[in-house]
Motif scaffolding. Structure first.
Motif, PDB file in Angstrom:
ATOM      1  N   ARG A  29       0.860  -1.255   0.142  1.00 56.67           N
ATOM      2  CA  ARG A  29      -0.155  -0.002   0.001  1.00 56.67           C
ATOM      3  C   ARG A  29       0.846   1.123  -0.089  1.00 56.67           C
ATOM      4  NH1 ARG A  29      -2.956  -2.981  -1.420  1.00 56.67           N
ATOM      5  NH2 ARG A  29      -4.877  -3.605  -0.924  1.00 56.67           N
ATOM      6  N   SER A  30       2.271   1.089  -0.310  1.00 57.59           N
ATOM      7  CA  SER A  30       2.932   2.316  -0.149  1.00 57.59           C
ATOM      8  C   SER A  30       4.122   2.030  -0.810  1.00 57.59           C
ATOM      9  CB  SER A  30       3.215   2.519   1.317  1.00 57.59           C
ATOM     10  OG  SER A  30       4.258   1.662   1.924  1.00 57.59           O
ATOM     11  N   TYR A  31       5.027   3.048  -1.318  1.00 58.16           N
ATOM     12  CA  TYR A  31       6.440   2.875  -1.891  1.00 58.16           C
ATOM     13  C   TYR A  31       7.347   1.945  -1.074  1.00 58.16           C
ATOM     14  CZ  TYR A  31       4.670   6.400  -5.241  1.00 58.16           C
ATOM     15  OH  TYR A  31       3.858   6.811  -6.173  1.00 58.16           O
ATOM     16  N   ARG A  40       9.174   5.600  -6.174  1.00 58.94           N
ATOM     17  CA  ARG A  40       8.103   6.771  -6.360  1.00 58.94           C
ATOM     18  C   ARG A  40       8.453   7.638  -7.426  1.00 58.94           C
ATOM     19  NH1 ARG A  40       8.647  11.840  -5.124  1.00 58.94           N
ATOM     20  NH2 ARG A  40      10.583  11.619  -4.261  1.00 58.94           N
ATOM     21  N   TYR A  65      12.645   3.002  -2.179  1.00 63.45           N
ATOM     22  CA  TYR A  65      11.556   3.451  -2.256  1.00 63.45           C
ATOM     23  C   TYR A  65      11.366   4.899  -2.837  1.00 63.45           C
ATOM     24  CZ  TYR A  65      12.133   6.349   1.933  1.00 63.45           C
ATOM     25  OH  TYR A  65      12.258   7.434   2.740  1.00 63.45           O
TER      26      TYR A  65
END
Length: 202
Positions: free
Chosen positions: A38-40, A72, A68
């Motif tokens: 759910r995130s980088y 992004r 990360y």
């Protein structure tokens, strides 16, 4: 393979110093999200944990997983339109090879998770998807613009994909009579409210 279609997406970065190919980053991101990321940071962790298998199965030449922050930058600079076209081409090839085909289609609009921005007073983005129920493949997406609904988005998708002679399941809003006429009337009223002259039929 999906990776072949992802390679057709133009890379927005300069040619010098590309440590990670765009198609590989996109594929790993897709796999990570499907696995619950759910995130980088989550995507980076997924790539780091499964790097050996990713090299083996997809021929990636990465010495280590991208950071990360690098993920992004790559993702945010990628054209959403080009990515959607790659997915559509891939889905079309897959369905063409399946005996089930895509005769029965379900269309529905959903809010995109995590797209609501309270600080910027930005509403959640909504996407309309076309899902082939017989082959269980999503054929396409289209963003539903603000201050409208999924009816014009559905009409545009049907035109773009050439979906004729199919059986659709849709929300009740699509049962309105003279949908095209009602849309033109709304556009005429909007133009009049903004001081634009109304067209007069000759």
């Amino acid at each position: 393979m999906l990776l072949d279609y992802l390679r057709e997406i133009p890379d927005h970065r300069r040619g010098q110093g590309r440590m990670y190919d765009l198609a590989g980053v996109l594929l790993v991101t897709i796999l990570a999200v499907l696995s619950g990321s759910r995130s980088y940071r989550d995507i980076h962790t997924f790539a780091k944990m499964h790097l050996r298998h990713l090299r083996q199965w997809f021929g990636l030449s990465w010495r280590q997983a991208p950071t990360y922050n690098g993920i992004r930058i790559i993702i945010q600079g990628t054209s959403a339109e080009a990515l959607e076209l790659a997915f559509r081409a891939y889905s079309a090839e897959v369905t063409a090879q399946l005996p089930e085909g895509c005769e029965y289609l379900a269309c529905d609009g959903k809010a995109l998770r995590g797209s609501f921005d309270h600080m910027e007073d930005k509403q959640a983005a909504e996407l309309l998807s076309v899902f082939a129920t017989d082959s269980r493949i999503i054929l396409a997406h289209r963003e539903i613009p603000d201050k409208t609904n999924e009816i014009p988005a559905f009409q545009q998708l049907v035109k773009e994909l050439g979906l004729t002679g199919k059986l659709f399941t849709l929300d009740a809003m699509h049962t309105q009579k003279n949908v095209a006429g009602n849309q033109r009337e709304r556009q005429r009223r909007r133009g009049a409210s903004q001081g634009k002259p109304e067209a007069v039929a000759g």
